[in-house]
Motif scaffolding. Structure first.
Motif, PDB file in Angstrom:
ATOM      1  N   GLU A 430      14.652  -8.737   2.204  1.00 39.71           N
ATOM      2  CA  GLU A 430      13.745  -7.768   1.596  1.00 39.71           C
ATOM      3  C   GLU A 430      14.403  -6.911   0.525  1.00 39.71           C
ATOM      4  O   GLU A 430      13.705  -6.293  -0.280  1.00 39.71           O
ATOM      5  CB  GLU A 430      13.145  -6.871   2.685  1.00 39.71           C
ATOM      6  CG  GLU A 430      12.239  -7.630   3.652  1.00 39.71           C
ATOM      7  CD  GLU A 430      11.631  -6.724   4.693  1.00 39.71           C
ATOM      8  OE1 GLU A 430      12.018  -5.530   4.723  1.00 39.71           O
ATOM      9  OE2 GLU A 430      10.788  -7.185   5.484  1.00 39.71           O
ATOM     10  N   ASP A 431      15.735  -6.861   0.481  1.00 38.54           N
ATOM     11  CA  ASP A 431      16.399  -6.029  -0.522  1.00 38.54           C
ATOM     12  C   ASP A 431      16.703  -6.790  -1.807  1.00 38.54           C
ATOM     13  O   ASP A 431      17.245  -6.213  -2.753  1.00 38.54           O
ATOM     14  CB  ASP A 431      17.693  -5.449   0.047  1.00 38.54           C
ATOM     15  CG  ASP A 431      18.687  -6.528   0.468  1.00 38.54           C
ATOM     16  OD1 ASP A 431      18.287  -7.711   0.562  1.00 38.54           O
ATOM     17  OD2 ASP A 431      19.873  -6.195   0.706  1.00 38.54           O
ATOM     18  N   GLN A 432      16.353  -8.068  -1.894  1.00 35.85           N
ATOM     19  CA  GLN A 432      16.617  -8.856  -3.089  1.00 35.85           C
ATOM     20  C   GLN A 432      15.441  -8.746  -4.053  1.00 35.85           C
ATOM     21  O   GLN A 432      14.282  -8.722  -3.650  1.00 35.85           O
ATOM     22  CB  GLN A 432      16.884 -10.312  -2.721  1.00 35.85           C
ATOM     23  CG  GLN A 432      18.161 -10.501  -1.905  1.00 35.85           C
ATOM     24  CD  GLN A 432      18.461 -11.960  -1.632  1.00 35.85           C
ATOM     25  OE1 GLN A 432      17.775 -12.845  -2.122  1.00 35.85           O
ATOM     26  NE2 GLN A 432      19.489 -12.206  -0.844  1.00 35.85           N
ATOM     27  N   THR A 433      15.741  -8.722  -5.344  1.00 36.79           N
ATOM     28  CA  THR A 433      14.698  -8.487  -6.338  1.00 36.79           C
ATOM     29  C   THR A 433      13.634  -9.581  -6.341  1.00 36.79           C
ATOM     30  O   THR A 433      12.446  -9.296  -6.534  1.00 36.79           O
ATOM     31  CB  THR A 433      15.318  -8.344  -7.745  1.00 36.79           C
ATOM     32  OG1 THR A 433      14.291  -8.015  -8.669  1.00 36.79           O
ATOM     33  CG2 THR A 433      16.007  -9.635  -8.184  1.00 36.79           C
ATOM     34  N   ALA A 434      14.022 -10.834  -6.113  1.00 35.01           N
ATOM     35  CA  ALA A 434      13.032 -11.916  -6.098  1.00 35.01           C
ATOM     36  C   ALA A 434      12.062 -11.749  -4.934  1.00 35.01           C
ATOM     37  O   ALA A 434      10.870 -12.070  -5.052  1.00 35.01           O
ATOM     38  CB  ALA A 434      13.731 -13.267  -6.035  1.00 35.01           C
ATOM     39  N   ARG A 435      12.547 -11.231  -3.799  1.00 36.37           N
ATOM     40  CA  ARG A 435      11.664 -10.985  -2.660  1.00 36.37           C
ATOM     41  C   ARG A 435      10.753  -9.789  -2.942  1.00 36.37           C
ATOM     42  O   ARG A 435       9.552  -9.803  -2.616  1.00 36.37           O
ATOM     43  CB  ARG A 435      12.493 -10.740  -1.396  1.00 36.37           C
ATOM     44  CG  ARG A 435      11.683 -10.272  -0.187  1.00 36.37           C
ATOM     45  CD  ARG A 435      10.637 -11.311   0.253  1.00 36.37           C
ATOM     46  NE  ARG A 435       9.783 -10.774   1.299  1.00 36.37           N
ATOM     47  CZ  ARG A 435      10.089 -10.811   2.597  1.00 36.37           C
ATOM     48  NH1 ARG A 435      11.229 -11.374   3.006  1.00 36.37           N
ATOM     49  NH2 ARG A 435       9.267 -10.301   3.487  1.00 36.37           N
ATOM     50  N   LYS A 436      11.288  -8.745  -3.559  1.00 37.41           N
ATOM     51  CA  LYS A 436      10.463  -7.587  -3.898  1.00 37.41           C
ATOM     52  C   LYS A 436       9.358  -7.977  -4.873  1.00 37.41           C
ATOM     53  O   LYS A 436       8.212  -7.519  -4.745  1.00 37.41           O
ATOM     54  CB  LYS A 436      11.335  -6.479  -4.492  1.00 37.41           C
ATOM     55  CG  LYS A 436      12.322  -5.857  -3.511  1.00 37.41           C
ATOM     56  CD  LYS A 436      13.182  -4.806  -4.206  1.00 37.41           C
ATOM     57  CE  LYS A 436      14.167  -4.180  -3.237  1.00 37.41           C
ATOM     58  NZ  LYS A 436      15.045  -3.177  -3.907  1.00 37.41           N
ATOM     59  N   ALA A 437       9.712  -8.823  -5.850  1.00 34.13           N
ATOM     60  CA  ALA A 437       8.709  -9.281  -6.804  1.00 34.13           C
ATOM     61  C   ALA A 437       7.633 -10.108  -6.110  1.00 34.13           C
ATOM     62  O   ALA A 437       6.435  -9.973  -6.402  1.00 34.13           O
ATOM     63  CB  ALA A 437       9.378 -10.099  -7.905  1.00 34.13           C
ATOM     64  N   TYR A 438       8.045 -10.943  -5.184  1.00 38.55           N
ATOM     65  CA  TYR A 438       7.091 -11.767  -4.431  1.00 38.55           C
ATOM     66  C   TYR A 438       6.116 -10.880  -3.650  1.00 38.55           C
ATOM     67  O   TYR A 438       4.899 -11.109  -3.660  1.00 38.55           O
ATOM     68  CB  TYR A 438       7.856 -12.696  -3.477  1.00 38.55           C
ATOM     69  CG  TYR A 438       6.980 -13.533  -2.579  1.00 38.55           C
ATOM     70  CD1 TYR A 438       6.575 -14.808  -2.967  1.00 38.55           C
ATOM     71  CD2 TYR A 438       6.550 -13.060  -1.331  1.00 38.55           C
ATOM     72  CE1 TYR A 438       5.768 -15.583  -2.144  1.00 38.55           C
ATOM     73  CE2 TYR A 438       5.741 -13.820  -0.514  1.00 38.55           C
ATOM     74  CZ  TYR A 438       5.362 -15.087  -0.926  1.00 38.55           C
ATOM     75  OH  TYR A 438       4.551 -15.840  -0.112  1.00 38.55           O
ATOM     76  N   ASP A 439       6.658  -9.866  -2.993  1.00 33.93           N
ATOM     77  CA  ASP A 439       5.802  -8.980  -2.194  1.00 33.93           C
ATOM     78  C   ASP A 439       4.837  -8.198  -3.082  1.00 33.93           C
ATOM     79  O   ASP A 439       3.657  -8.016  -2.725  1.00 33.93           O
ATOM     80  CB  ASP A 439       6.669  -8.020  -1.373  1.00 33.93           C
ATOM     81  CG  ASP A 439       7.442  -8.736  -0.266  1.00 33.93           C
ATOM     82  OD1 ASP A 439       7.029  -9.849   0.123  1.00 33.93           O
ATOM     83  OD2 ASP A 439       8.462  -8.191   0.196  1.00 33.93           O
ATOM     84  N   LEU A 440       5.319  -7.720  -4.228  1.00 36.04           N
ATOM     85  CA  LEU A 440       4.443  -6.984  -5.143  1.00 36.04           C
ATOM     86  C   LEU A 440       3.299  -7.873  -5.643  1.00 36.04           C
ATOM     87  O   LEU A 440       2.130  -7.456  -5.681  1.00 36.04           O
ATOM     88  CB  LEU A 440       5.236  -6.445  -6.323  1.00 36.04           C
ATOM     89  CG  LEU A 440       6.146  -5.234  -6.066  1.00 36.04           C
ATOM     90  CD1 LEU A 440       7.012  -4.938  -7.287  1.00 36.04           C
ATOM     91  CD2 LEU A 440       5.304  -4.008  -5.693  1.00 36.04           C
TER      92      LEU A 440
END
Length: 751
Positions: A430-440
């Motif tokens: 959850e702290d990786q930017t690709a995961r944050k972008a996916y969640d957004l």
């Protein structure tokens, strides 16, 4: 041998490889499919970037993404990214990207089209884009994240280092000697160095993926230690039986060395079977892995005997200083690996302390460090655990056979529901930017917003009216969240973009792709192809799934023929092939249950349940089947040797298991540690790959090798070694067992 051939060979190959450089590059050419048609169509158009990778720059702010300050900050950023070579940006502030603004949340994204490039170039590009983003003067509350595989970190865990450290611990415990431990480790390290030089040179003339060295090193390290362990064990056995060191070395190579050669050939055959898949990057991996195994096999039968000769009678001697030095080195190295400290510094410190301890033992105050650690008394063979275990199995072979088979079948049951595909960035931490972008994007547009489908048509019958019918088809499908209406992007070429309601790795997305292709789009009366990265994943998975049975069948047939020639038997190779296939199926079942069904996924750090990575089954089969045949050859060669000597099948089974079980167990534990290191990484595919390999080796070395093999060998009796007279006359005679010692000379036994 060491200083005259191998050391100059290592230095020379390394120098040549450094001089000519390497040319590792991944060629992910799509198989013939609708996705390839769309890719070719896009490559021929005005924007070839659309034919490559798709990524996103996602941003959100409490004030809304249409805030003038946000727009003033983001538009120059998008323009700068668009100027990068091979990158196209569709901004949410442009008419083409109007649908990239969420209607429910203050979230927008710019879609990036990136031309295909090497892994190293991809990582460089991702860093350049993020550097441009870091330079943006952000209004208060503006959050920028980067989505897609382009921004997904990919790093191999320190599997080679962990494998070597695990091997040092296991071999010291198995041999009770630091010097005996050092022989397989030294051979494997020499082999790794030479193999790296060979691969670097060959990469300039034969295409190999960027991750070939890591995969080849992992396989080479495992088989190299296995092969050396088998030969060193045979040497020590001969030495304890009263043979002179030189004779013991010759006999070890003449017996176990033969088995190593044939075991290595089976692994190479299994790996080269990957050529059947018909993809360039798979062929590159097969060649790299096979070369690594070949180098290790040659090192085991040439370099290792020289190292054993240098050790001579001292192979059993272990001083307190040596034990302390090895323990300190391993401990500090483990600390460096698991705490995130500089690994090189930890290794250097451990090596320095080890040298100081050993050096101090030669000083006057170090007399106590020079004392040798006494060995435990070796029991006669018939009193050893594995001999008694074999006799226990042989007394009542049916219950172990049925229980062991039931365990394998039970583990293999999930295999029947396997679904091949590719994971998405929703699996990342959850702290990786690709995961944050996916969640957004999932919050603002739905989980399929990061998995667009590209539709293209060059049908001469395509008109604005026909394009409107295609638009209607897309609007009517409940599996599509939103889409862009079709437009003629270049003369004669029409283009659409559709976003599924489900994520890339969901089964519903694959069903959507097949539904559009097979029924819905043909109903529009024009030829429209579905492609893009998401659809290509579906095509790739289906292609590999279709070729996998051919790979399995070819490897099984070739392995059966090789074992039949080696052991001059029909039932032994047939049984070996069946049992090895069962163990691989059980490993498949394990990864399906964990990664696809989601059992214990949190324990292994898996974000969510999803498909089995499409490339994993073929690689798992090629590697694990080859390693299983390694253990099979080691075990059966000793059983055949004992049978030729005594003519008693029951005694041969017990003797063969007694003298190889400890070696196979140690070798398997090392392999499990090497492969388990991949589970410690962050990439879902590597986790799956490592857990599958570790499970297969563990299952094979325990349930198959220690339970099912002795049970079936006992039940078949002398029929194990039966061969029709016609085949006896036709088949060549290959003596894999070599010579053997007399019964009297073989006691006491030490493995």
């Amino acid at each position: 041998m060491v200083f005259a051939i191998w050391l100059p060979f290592l230095i020379g190959l390394s120098a040549i490889s450094a001089g000519v450089g390497t040319d590792y590059h991944t060629d992910f050419a799509l198989p013939d499919s609708d996705s390839k048609v769309v890719q070719d169509t896009l490559l021929a158009g005005a924007d070839p970037e659309d034919a490559g990778w798709t990524a996103q720059i996602v941003f959100t702010t409490p004030n809304g993404t249409d805030d003038p300050a946000v727009k003033a900050a983001m538009e120059p950023f998008f323009a700068a990214v668009d100027q990068l070579e091979g990158v196209k940006v569709d901004s949410p502030y442009s008419p083409e990207g109007a649908s990239f603004n969420s209607t429910t949340e203050p979230i927008s994204f710019a879609q990036l089209g990136v031309t295909e490039r090497s892994q190293a170039e991809t990582l460089t590009l991702a860093d350049e884009i993020k550097d441009l983003g870091d330079a943006v003067q952000r209004p208060a509350g503006l959050q920028i994240e980067y989505g897609g595989q382009l921004f997904q970190p990919f790093e191999f865990p320190e599997s080679e280092v962990l494998g070597i450290l695990a091997a040092m611990i296991i071999l010291v415990l198995a041999f009770g000697s630091v010097l005996a431990m050092g022989l397989p480790i030294g051979t494997a390290l020499f082999g790794l160095g030479v193999g790296a030089g060979v691969l670097g040179i060959v990469s300039n003339v034969y295409g190999m993926p960027e991750f070939s060295p890591q995969i080849a090193a992992m396989i080479g390290l495992g088989v190299g230690i296995d092969y050396a362990l088998f030969i060193v064990s045979r040497y020590r056995e001969n030495f304890h039986a009263g043979m002179e060191p030189e004779d013991a070395v010759v006999h070890a190579v003449d017996t176990s060395g033969r088995a190593v050669m044939f075991a290595g050939i089976t692994v190479i055959i299994s790996l080269l079977g990957l050529f059947i898949i018909g993809l360039a990057f798979v062929r590159g991996l097969a060649v790299a892995s096979a070369l690594s195994v070949l180098v290790m096999m040659i090192a085991s039968i040439t370099l290792l005997p020289a190292l054993i000769g240098m050790a001579g009678r001292r192979i059993e001697e272990t001083s307190r200083a040596a034990a302390i030095a090895v323990g300190t080195f391993v401990l500090l190295a483990m600390v460096g690996v698991f705490t995130g400290l500089k690994l090189v510094a930890a290794l250097g410190l451990g090596f320095l302390i080890a040298v100081l301890v050993v050096g101090g033992s030669f000083l006057p105050f170090g007399r106590s460090l020079r004392k040798h650690i006494p060995h435990h008394r070796v029991k006669p063979r018939d009193q050893q655990f594995w001999y008694r275990w074999s006799r226990f199995i042989q007394r009542r072979p049916w219950p172990p056979l049925l229980i062991g088979t039931a365990v394998l079948v039970l583990l293999a049951v999930p295999l029947f529901s396997i679904r091949l595909g590719f994971g998405d960035t929703g699996n990342l931490k959850e702290d990786q930017t690709a995961r944050k972008a996916y969640d957004l994007m999932a919050d603002g547009f739905g989980p399929g917003s990061s998995a667009p489908l590209f539709l293209a048509s060059t049908d001469p019958a395509m008109t604005p009216e026909a394009a409107a019918r295609v638009d209607a088809v897309l609007a009517a499908d409940t599996g599509i969240a939103f889409f862009t209406n079709g437009f003629e992007r270049s003369p004669g070429t029409w283009f659409w973009q559709a976003f599924p309601t489900s994520s890339q790795q969901d089964e519903a997305t694959a069903e959507l792709v097949n539904r559009l292709r097979e029924s819905e789009l043909p109903a529009a009366g024009v030829d429209v192809k579905v492609g893009g990265q998401t659809a290509a994943s579906v095509d790739f998975a289906e292609y590999l799934g279709g070729r996998l049975p051919l790979l399995i069948g070819a490897v099984l047939v070739l392995s059966f023929l090789l074992l039949m020639v080696v052991f001059r038997s029909l039932l032994v190779p047939l049984k070996a092939v069946i049992l090895n296939l069962l163990s691989v199926s059980a490993a498949y079942g394990v990864i399906v249950a964990i990664f696809q069904w989601g059992w214990m996924k949190d324990l292994f750090g898996i974000g969510k349940a999803g498909p089995v990575e499409a490339w994993a089954p073929m690689m798992l089969f090629a590697i694990t089947f080859g390693l299983s045949m390694d253990y099979e050859v080691f075990l059966l060669s000793r059983m055949k040797e004992a049978y030729d000597r005594t003519g008693d099948n029951a005694t041969a089974v017990a003797d063969g298991l007694a003298v190889t079980a400890r070696v196979i167990t140690a070798a398997a534990l090392i392999m499990v540690c090497v492969f388990s290191a991949f589970v410690l990484g962050e990439d879902r595919g590597l986790k799956l790959f490592g857990l599958g390999l570790a499970s297969a080796v563990l299952i094979d070395a325990t349930v198959v090798r220690m339970v099912l093999v002795p049970a079936t060998m006992e039940l078949l009796g002398d029929r194990n070694w039966w061969l029709p007279k016609g085949l006896k006359r036709v088949l060549p005679t290959i003596n894999v067992e070599g010579g053997h010692l007399d019964d009297e000379a073989r006691e006491p036994e030490l493995v």
